[in-house]
Write a protein that holds these residues in place. Structure first.
Motif, PDB file in Angstrom:
ATOM      1  N   LEU A 134       0.813  -1.218   0.000  1.00  0.00           N
ATOM      2  CA  LEU A 134       0.000   0.000   0.000  1.00  0.00           C
ATOM      3  C   LEU A 134       0.847   1.268   0.000  1.00  0.00           C
ATOM      4  CD1 LEU A 134      -2.842  -0.927   2.536  1.00  0.00           C
ATOM      5  CD2 LEU A 134      -2.888  -1.073   0.047  1.00  0.00           C
ATOM      6  N   LYS A 137       0.313   4.726  -2.185  1.00  0.00           N
ATOM      7  CA  LYS A 137      -1.050   4.845  -2.727  1.00  0.00           C
ATOM      8  C   LYS A 137      -1.785   5.976  -1.999  1.00  0.00           C
ATOM      9  CE  LYS A 137      -1.788   0.023  -4.183  1.00  0.00           C
ATOM     10  NZ  LYS A 137      -0.928   0.197  -5.307  1.00  0.00           N
ATOM     11  N   LYS A 142      -6.206   3.552  -0.492  1.00  0.00           N
ATOM     12  CA  LYS A 142      -5.825   2.675   0.621  1.00  0.00           C
ATOM     13  C   LYS A 142      -7.065   2.216   1.386  1.00  0.00           C
ATOM     14  CE  LYS A 142      -1.155   4.063   2.053  1.00  0.00           C
ATOM     15  NZ  LYS A 142      -0.373   4.649   3.171  1.00  0.00           N
ATOM     16  N   ILE A 145      -9.070  -0.411  -0.541  1.00  0.00           N
ATOM     17  CA  ILE A 145      -8.382  -1.708  -0.570  1.00  0.00           C
ATOM     18  C   ILE A 145      -8.469  -2.380   0.795  1.00  0.00           C
ATOM     19  CG2 ILE A 145      -6.136  -2.842  -0.811  1.00  0.00           C
ATOM     20  CD1 ILE A 145      -5.429  -0.696  -2.908  1.00  0.00           C
ATOM     21  N   VAL A 146      -8.181  -1.605   1.845  1.00  0.00           N
ATOM     22  CA  VAL A 146      -8.194  -2.139   3.205  1.00  0.00           C
ATOM     23  C   VAL A 146      -9.598  -2.589   3.596  1.00  0.00           C
ATOM     24  CG1 VAL A 146      -7.942  -1.523   5.644  1.00  0.00           C
ATOM     25  CG2 VAL A 146      -6.157  -0.914   4.011  1.00  0.00           C
TER      26      VAL A 146
END
Length: 219
Positions: A134, A137, A142, A145-146
């Motif tokens: 990550l 980014k 982030k 995605i997380v």
């Protein structure tokens, strides 16, 4: 579609546990297509199940399952509304299958995602935010995605979102909802515990060569 045979209706009933008239209607609505009829009944059953899930379920069974070899054991409590349903063969089979499912899922710790403590969720987020992939980014990327990774992780450690071991096309939650529709009562997996032989015990590490030397009196 005209001419839905009694044999086909019976076959659908055996596969789903739905009533004869419901099965006939499902086949009629889907031009005799068995798979589409099953999906139609599943959708209707889910709607019916959702209406029943707010009702109190204080009866049921505590079931045990010991895996071959005696190295894995499970205790699970599954609740229904009445003792009458608790004695039904279909309910007892459901509870046994859920116990087997838990034995087959070593990562499962909770019944559903909503049972997971917030501090556990926060810890998972902290771990994911620190991943090397990550780096660099933007923060909004982030977060997306997380968030996706955390949702996946929480589902992995919860029982109800798991693919059912005997039919990978449905989840354990869908299996329970099908049983609610079939038996006409609210059914809830309340709690479980999974035992693994030797889990949590620190085993003494020893050097095999030293053991042999000690047993033979050599130094």
């Amino acid at each position: 579609m005209a001419g839905i045979s009694a044999k086909v209706v019976k076959e659908l009933r055996e596969k789903t546990g739905a009533g004869m008239m419901d099965c006939k209607k499902a086949l009629t609505e889907n031009d005799g297509d068995m798979e589409k009829a099953i999906e139609w009944l599943r959708q209707k059953g889910t709607i019916s199940a959702d209406k029943k899930q707010g009702r109190v379920a204080a009866e049921g069974l505590v079931e045990s399952y010991i895996h071959t070899g005696g190295r894995i054991g499970v205790l699970v409590e599954v609740n229904c509304e009445t003792d009458f349903v608790a004695r039904r063969e279909e309910f007892q089979e459901l509870v046994k299958n859920i116990a087997m499912q838990i034995a087959a899922c070593p990562n499962v710790e909770f019944v559903k995602v909503g049972d997971i403590p917030q501090d556990t969720v926060a810890k998972e987020k902290e771990i994911e935010m620190g991943r090397d992939d990550l780096d660099g980014k933007p923060d909004n990327i982030k977060e997306k995605i997380v968030s996706g990774r955390i949702d996946k992780r929480l589902n992995e450690i919860s029982l109800l979102p798991q693919p059912y071991i005997r039919d990978q096309s449905i989840t354990v939650e869908e299996l329970v909802k099908q049983s609610i529709a079939k038996l006409g009562e609210n059914i809830q997996v309340r709690r479980f515990v999974r035992f693994v032989m030797g889990e949590g015990i620190e085993k003494e590490e020893s050097n095999f060569a030293d053991e042999v030397a000690a047993q033979t009196g050599q130094k």
